[in-house]
Design a protein around this motif. Structure first.
Motif, mmCIF file in Angstrom:
data_model
loop_
_atom_site.group_PDB
_atom_site.id
_atom_site.type_symbol
_atom_site.label_atom_id
_atom_site.label_comp_id
_atom_site.label_asym_id
_atom_site.label_seq_id
_atom_site.Cartn_x
_atom_site.Cartn_y
_atom_site.Cartn_z
ATOM 1 N N ASP A 174 38.631 44.529 22.973
ATOM 2 C CA ASP A 174 37.930 43.375 22.424
ATOM 3 C C ASP A 174 37.277 42.483 23.237
ATOM 4 O O ASP A 174 37.459 42.511 24.616
ATOM 5 C CB ASP A 174 39.135 42.644 21.692
ATOM 6 N N TRP A 175 36.447 41.646 22.725
ATOM 7 C CA TRP A 175 35.816 40.610 23.719
ATOM 8 C C TRP A 175 36.515 39.758 24.519
ATOM 9 O O TRP A 175 36.168 39.740 26.146
ATOM 10 C CB TRP A 175 34.971 39.605 22.832
ATOM 11 N N ASP A 176 37.552 39.480 24.325
ATOM 12 C CA ASP A 176 38.468 38.484 25.085
ATOM 13 C C ASP A 176 39.064 39.540 26.499
ATOM 14 O O ASP A 176 38.984 39.163 27.502
ATOM 15 C CB ASP A 176 39.785 37.879 24.692
ATOM 16 N N GLY A 177 39.472 40.619 26.137
ATOM 17 C CA GLY A 177 39.865 41.527 27.331
ATOM 18 C C GLY A 177 38.606 42.012 28.008
ATOM 19 O O GLY A 177 38.818 42.146 29.092
ATOM 20 N N PHE A 178 37.540 42.152 27.419
ATOM 21 C CA PHE A 178 36.397 42.943 28.095
ATOM 22 C C PHE A 178 36.211 41.812 29.307
ATOM 23 O O PHE A 178 35.710 41.944 30.314
ATOM 24 C CB PHE A 178 35.087 43.171 27.096
ATOM 25 N N LYS A 179 36.008 40.504 28.817
ATOM 26 C CA LYS A 179 35.477 39.333 29.708
ATOM 27 C C LYS A 179 36.708 39.095 30.677
ATOM 28 O O LYS A 179 36.465 38.882 31.979
ATOM 29 C CB LYS A 179 35.305 37.987 29.080
ATOM 30 N N ALA A 180 38.039 39.572 30.545
ATOM 31 C CA ALA A 180 38.945 39.225 31.361
ATOM 32 C C ALA A 180 38.809 40.334 32.528
ATOM 33 O O ALA A 180 39.393 40.120 33.648
ATOM 34 C CB ALA A 180 40.289 39.089 30.536
ATOM 35 N N ALA A 182 36.338 41.859 33.394
ATOM 36 C CA ALA A 182 34.938 41.398 34.463
ATOM 37 C C ALA A 182 35.396 40.313 35.328
ATOM 38 O O ALA A 182 35.173 40.485 36.635
ATOM 39 C CB ALA A 182 33.867 41.009 33.568
ATOM 40 N N GLN A 183 36.192 39.351 34.901
ATOM 41 C CA GLN A 183 36.584 38.399 35.649
ATOM 42 C C GLN A 183 37.619 38.757 36.753
ATOM 43 O O GLN A 183 37.544 38.571 37.647
ATOM 44 C CB GLN A 183 37.197 37.087 34.956
ATOM 45 N N ALA A 184 38.510 39.675 36.366
ATOM 46 C CA ALA A 184 39.399 40.110 37.372
ATOM 47 C C ALA A 184 38.798 41.073 38.051
ATOM 48 O O ALA A 184 39.521 41.190 39.397
ATOM 49 C CB ALA A 184 40.569 40.771 36.450
ATOM 50 N N TYR A 185 37.703 41.609 38.068
ATOM 51 C CA TYR A 185 37.076 42.615 38.895
ATOM 52 C C TYR A 185 36.727 41.621 40.208
ATOM 53 O O TYR A 185 36.687 42.213 41.215
ATOM 54 C CB TYR A 185 35.707 43.320 38.350
ATOM 55 N N GLN A 186 36.284 40.475 39.646
ATOM 56 C CA GLN A 186 35.967 39.353 41.038
ATOM 57 C C GLN A 186 37.101 39.031 41.629
ATOM 58 O O GLN A 186 37.056 38.847 42.748
ATOM 59 C CB GLN A 186 34.989 38.277 40.326
ATOM 60 N N ASP A 187 38.031 38.654 40.814
ATOM 61 C CA ASP A 187 39.170 37.777 41.353
ATOM 62 C C ASP A 187 40.147 38.672 42.112
ATOM 63 O O ASP A 187 40.957 38.313 43.174
ATOM 64 C CB ASP A 187 40.017 36.962 40.381
ATOM 65 N N GLU A 188 40.457 39.855 41.773
ATOM 66 C CA GLU A 188 41.489 40.743 42.002
ATOM 67 C C GLU A 188 40.914 42.068 42.946
ATOM 68 O O GLU A 188 41.603 42.480 43.800
ATOM 69 C CB GLU A 188 42.217 41.283 41.140
ATOM 70 N N ALA A 189 39.516 42.453 42.506
ATOM 71 C CA ALA A 189 39.042 43.633 43.015
ATOM 72 C C ALA A 189 37.870 43.379 43.992
ATOM 73 O O ALA A 189 37.305 44.192 44.815
ATOM 74 C CB ALA A 189 38.742 44.657 42.095
ATOM 75 N N GLY A 190 37.550 42.156 44.316
ATOM 76 C CA GLY A 190 36.482 41.939 45.342
ATOM 77 C C GLY A 190 34.940 41.987 44.915
ATOM 78 O O GLY A 190 34.061 42.199 45.681
ATOM 79 N N ALA A 191 34.891 42.303 43.696
ATOM 80 C CA ALA A 191 33.361 42.370 42.969
ATOM 81 C C ALA A 191 32.653 41.319 43.234
ATOM 82 O O ALA A 191 32.985 40.193 43.120
ATOM 83 C CB ALA A 191 33.462 43.015 41.823
#
Length: 428
Positions: A174-180, A182-191
């Motif tokens: 779903d949209w909420d999970g998809f955006k979450a 994408a955000q987690a890629y930045q916050d937790e995986a250094g993207a």
């Protein structure tokens, strides 16, 4: 996106439409009837068959059809490989001058432009087992003018290893999970950015339609008589896409250099993007040994009230009215449309079969990445089959860029787009 090199630039196809409609008399000619089609005999094909095919397909076809020539020893097939960037001019010039090949490889979105230059499909060629959206692209006034050769759709490519690092074991639906994610890629995986999304330019609106369709939107009514581009469903999808840019999760001005998306995906700086099946082998090669275990594909996420729906396209094989050997041409088209042949064609060039039964073959089911495309193909839509669509799509690209890069109010922009589309009409 990503609309693979198969789709013509809007200005080019609009120009082609103007010429062909004038040359073929779309407004005055009577529609072809089913009984105008060639009747296929039971014997082998004979004579010379000419076929034009673009890109990778044109390069691979000569070798691939050798079994057909062996089974039909009195036939000679001459393949002309046509570059994608000159294909439109070559076909339109040939139609206007009566110098077409027997068979042309026509993108599904080209069909409204070229339909009046084509022969109806013979009744003996059965397309009932093909994806409905693919045969819909060939059909005008109830008559099929081509046979689907292969299909395409779009899914999300994502780094599974970095998703796990970001706390996601499965791809969101779903949209909420998809955006979450994408955000987690930045916050937790250094993207640097969580996802690559279209922010303007050619076909950016078409690239965004999966989000609109997955929000319950339509760009036209069911009869293709009225444009519906400023509805709450379309506006909601544009607002959702815009939020990625507003929150810094997607880049408003990404690197447009060829190969940049692949490079960013491999190095993890942008670990998610939307594209087609041709990127599977390319990513494996670019990432090197073991990289194929570090990425997967996910279906287009849906809004809370929507259903995952992606864009579909592909290419059709059509026989021109001016074909010199139409019966042999249709026999070659029929051979290329067989499920087992389409499986072999996938193995050769990675084109997805238009025959639904081909998707039961282990060649397509064994790789979960390929199987993911098959799953998405169960819920897809195609662009409107209208001669004015390229102009509407180009206008939509401009408005979308003004929204995503220029902070134009989505409701205002889509209202202007609706007015433009209404003025262009449907071409029917």
């Amino acid at each position: 996106m990503m609309i693979r090199r198969r789709l013509l630039a809007p200005t080019a196809i609009a120009a082609a439409a103007a010429l062909l409609l004038a040359g073929c008399g779309r407004d005055t000619d009577s529609p072809a009837q089913a009984d105008d089609a060639v009747e296929l005999t039971s014997g082998p094909a004979s004579g010379t068959v000419t076929i034009w095919a673009q890109g990778t397909e044109g390069e691979a076809l000569t070798e691939f059809i050798k079994p057909f020539e062996e089974a039909n020893p009195d036939v000679t097939v001459k393949v002309t490989a046509v570059p994608w960037d000159s294909a439109q001019n070559k076909y339109q010039t040939a139609v206007a001058g009566g110098t077409t090949p027997d068979i042309g490889m026509l993108g599904s979105d080209w069909m409204p432009t070229f339909a009046n230059a084509l022969q109806p499909k013979p009744e003996a060629i059965d397309t009932s087992g093909m994806f409905d959206f693919a045969t819909t692209s060939t059909t005008f006034d109830g008559v099929e003018y081509a046979v689907p050769w292969y299909v395409e759709t779009r899914v999300l490519f994502y780094r599974t290893d970095l998703a796990e690092q970001a706390g996601f074991d499965t791809f969101p639906t779903d949209w909420d999970g998809f955006k979450a994610l994408a955000q987690a890629y930045q916050d937790e995986a250094g993207a640097e950015y969580g996802v690559a999304l279209p922010s303007g330019g050619w076909n950016s609106f078409l690239s965004s339609l999966p989000f609109a369709w997955s929000n319950g939107a339509e760009v036209m009514d069911a009869d293709q008589t009225t444009w519906t581009l400023d509805t709450p469903e379309v506006t909601g999808a544009v607002d959702y896409i815009d939020s990625f840019f507003a929150d810094g999760i997607a880049n408003r001005n990404p690197d447009a250099e060829a190969g940049s998306t692949t490079a960013a995906f491999v190095d993890g700086s942008v670990p998610m993007f939307m594209s087609g099946p041709w990127d599977i082998p390319g990513l494996k090669t670019a990432g090197g040994e073991g990289f194929e275990d570090k990425f997967g594909v996910g279906l287009v996420p849906a809004s809370p009230d929507g259903t995952s729906t992606s864009f579909a396209a592909g290419a059709n094989l059509a026989v021109f009215k001016d074909a010199e050997n139409p019966e042999a041409a249709w026999k070659l088209v029929e051979w290329l449309s067989q499920p087992e042949v389409q499986v072999d064609w996938f193995s050769a060039v990675n084109d997805l079969p238009a025959q639904e039964s081909a998707w039961d073959d282990p060649t397509l089911t064994a790789d979960p990445k390929v199987a993911g495309f098959g799953e998405q193909l169960k819920s897809v839509k195609i662009a409107p089959t209208l001669t004015t669509w390229p102009q509407v799509s180009a206008a939509a690209d401009t408005q979308l860029e003004q929204i995503l890069r220029g902070d134009k109010d989505p409701a205002v922009a889509l209202g202007e787009l609706q007015s433009t589309a209404d003025s262009l009409g449907t071409g029917q």
